[in-house]
Design an enzyme around this catalytic site. Structure first.
Site, PDB file in Angstrom:
ATOM      1  N   ILE A   1       0.290  -1.260   0.207  1.00 52.45           N
ATOM      2  CA  ILE A   1       0.079  -0.044   0.138  1.00 52.45           C
ATOM      3  C   ILE A   1       1.332   1.255   0.192  1.00 52.45           C
ATOM      4  O   ILE A   1       0.794   2.322  -0.949  1.00 52.45           O
ATOM      5  CB  ILE A   1      -1.032   0.044   1.116  1.00 52.45           C
ATOM      6  CG1 ILE A   1      -2.001   1.169   0.881  1.00 52.45           C
ATOM      7  CG2 ILE A   1      -0.603   0.467   2.487  1.00 52.45           C
ATOM      8  CD1 ILE A   1      -2.756   1.314  -0.143  1.00 52.45           C
TER       9      ILE A   1
ATOM     10  N   SER B   1      11.304   0.101   8.842  1.00 49.27           N
ATOM     11  CA  SER B   1      10.576  -1.073   8.665  1.00 49.27           C
ATOM     12  C   SER B   1      11.620  -2.247   8.542  1.00 49.27           C
ATOM     13  O   SER B   1      12.219  -2.002   8.140  1.00 49.27           O
ATOM     14  CB  SER B   1       9.828  -0.670   6.667  1.00 49.27           C
ATOM     15  OG  SER B   1       8.992  -1.766   6.563  1.00 49.27           O
ATOM     16  N   ARG B   2      10.843  -3.399   8.526  1.00 52.83           N
ATOM     17  CA  ARG B   2      11.319  -4.467   9.096  1.00 52.83           C
ATOM     18  C   ARG B   2      12.098  -5.167   7.931  1.00 52.83           C
ATOM     19  O   ARG B   2      12.749  -5.870   7.825  1.00 52.83           O
ATOM     20  CB  ARG B   2      10.378  -5.747   9.990  1.00 52.83           C
ATOM     21  CG  ARG B   2      10.301  -5.366  11.240  1.00 52.83           C
ATOM     22  CD  ARG B   2       9.095  -6.014  11.220  1.00 52.83           C
ATOM     23  NE  ARG B   2       8.556  -6.843  11.445  1.00 52.83           N
ATOM     24  CZ  ARG B   2       6.902  -7.659  11.180  1.00 52.83           C
ATOM     25  NH1 ARG B   2       7.603  -8.780  12.703  1.00 52.83           N
ATOM     26  NH2 ARG B   2       6.213  -8.016  10.263  1.00 52.83           N
TER      27      ARG B   2
ATOM     28  N   LYS C   1      -5.896   3.510   7.037  1.00 55.86           N
ATOM     29  CA  LYS C   1      -7.075   2.522   7.574  1.00 55.86           C
ATOM     30  C   LYS C   1      -7.222   1.283   8.514  1.00 55.86           C
ATOM     31  O   LYS C   1      -6.154   0.851   7.646  1.00 55.86           O
ATOM     32  CB  LYS C   1      -7.961   3.272   7.014  1.00 55.86           C
ATOM     33  CG  LYS C   1      -7.895   2.738   5.705  1.00 55.86           C
ATOM     34  CD  LYS C   1      -9.066   1.431   5.077  1.00 55.86           C
ATOM     35  CE  LYS C   1      -8.026  -0.327   4.628  1.00 55.86           C
ATOM     36  NZ  LYS C   1      -8.798  -0.850   4.566  1.00 55.86           N
TER      37      LYS C   1
ATOM     38  N   ASP D   1     -11.364  -5.540   6.962  1.00 55.63           N
ATOM     39  CA  ASP D   1     -10.621  -5.199   6.724  1.00 55.63           C
ATOM     40  C   ASP D   1     -11.132  -3.802   5.159  1.00 55.63           C
ATOM     41  O   ASP D   1     -10.720  -3.075   4.967  1.00 55.63           O
ATOM     42  CB  ASP D   1      -9.681  -5.287   5.961  1.00 55.63           C
ATOM     43  CG  ASP D   1      -8.234  -4.633   5.809  1.00 55.63           C
ATOM     44  OD1 ASP D   1      -7.555  -4.194   6.239  1.00 55.63           O
ATOM     45  OD2 ASP D   1      -7.493  -4.392   4.859  1.00 55.63           O
TER      46      ASP D   1
END
Length: 308
Positions: A14, A36-37, A90, A168
């Site tokens: 996303i 970020s991992r 969201k 979701d």
């Protein structure tokens, strides 16, 4: 005014598809860091954790949080405590209580918190809201049905407790409905279908009403194949309104009256810049509240195991 020094946490699909292009085209922002991992963003400083990023780059002024909702509260709490404005993908959190706590924290520090319901910024949503406001609404049917294997392949977090399952995508429909209805609605009955090997539902059927007895039904399903359905159909005194393709197109009695290019994420970042400059927050919990009510009131039905 100088651009807002922005950082992004959680570099996944996303972010690459929507956040990065929207930020790149908006002169209100300068993207200076990411955490970020697994993912990285070319041309800026990258870190494995938000803690490392906030310590190493004090110039950050705002943070977009794009990790799964189960992990968003902790990251948002750290960012707000460090004096950063926060953009929440969201749904804004895994529970109502944690988002309310974040809203209070932001207010106590004079920071902006944004619950970014992207589907509310779909091209035809405002036109649908205006149409309904000018007539009498008789009934509404929401059909939000898609193929989870296409849209969320191998995403285990979405099936875990707090991942919301079919809600979701379904919460996108709820974000539109709560925006265009003339009065607040509430759930009166719900059935949630859980695969026997998952902690989150794969389908949901709900009925709603309001203070004037509105007839509103919603069907969410992740087992749709072929054409995907993201439609809201309303019967009104002025005719049948169809808000289709996730809010992209509006038709009245079969005639297309609104169809413009999608600009959801650019509009979200425009709105975030507006509230940061104005020194306020934008946190509407109505869509998430409906999800919580569905889990509280809903009857659970167990169906066959789901496998990607």
């Amino acid at each position: 005014m100088s651009p807002i020094n922005l950082a992004i946490v959680g570099v996944g699909k996303i972010v690459r598809d929507q956040h990065l292009p929207a930020v790149a085209k908006n002169s209100d922002y300068k993207l200076i860091a990411a955490a970020s991992r697994h993912g990285v963003v070319d041309g800026i400083d990258n870190f494995k954790s938000i803690d490392e990023m906030l310590t190493a780059v004090p110039a950050i002024q705002a943070v977009s949080l794009c990790m799964p909702p189960q992990y968003r509260y902790e990251a948002a709490q750290k960012a707000l405590s460090a004096g950063k404005h926060v953009f929440l993908e969201k749904p804004p959190g895994a529970t109502l209580s944690e988002v309310a706590d974040l809203e209070a924290l932001a207010a106590s520090k004079g920071l902006s918190l944004f619950a970014s319901w992207h589907s509310r910024y779909a091209p035809a949503v405002e036109a649908a809201k205006s149409f309904i406001a000018g007539t009498t609404l008789r009934s509404m049917q929401v059909n939000w049905k898609e193929d989870v294997r296409h849209w969320h392949p191998n995403q285990e977090w979405i099936w875990q407790a707090g991942g919301l399952g079919v809600f979701d995508p379904g919460i996108n429909a709820l974000s539109i409905v709560t925006h265009i209805l003339p009065r607040p609605a509430f759930i009166t009955a719900a059935t949630l279908e859980f695969p026997e090997n998952r902690d989150a539902p794969i389908a949901a059927s709900m009925t709603f009403s309001d203070a004037k007895g509105l007839d509103l039904k919603a069907e969410f399903d992740w087992r749709q194949t072929g054409k995907q359905s993201w439609d809201i159909v309303a019967q009104t005194e002025a005719g049948e309104m169809v808000l289709s393709e996730g809010g992209a197109k509006l038709s009245i009695d079969g005639k297309l009256v609104h169809d413009e290019p999608e600009q959801e994420y650019p509009m979200l970042y425009k709105r975030f810049a507006e509230i940061v400059k104005a020194g306020k927050s934008d946190v509407d919990l109505a869509p998430l509240r409906h999800v919580a009510d569905a889990f509280m009131l809903g009857r659970r039905k167990f169906v066959e195991a789901f496998h990607d």
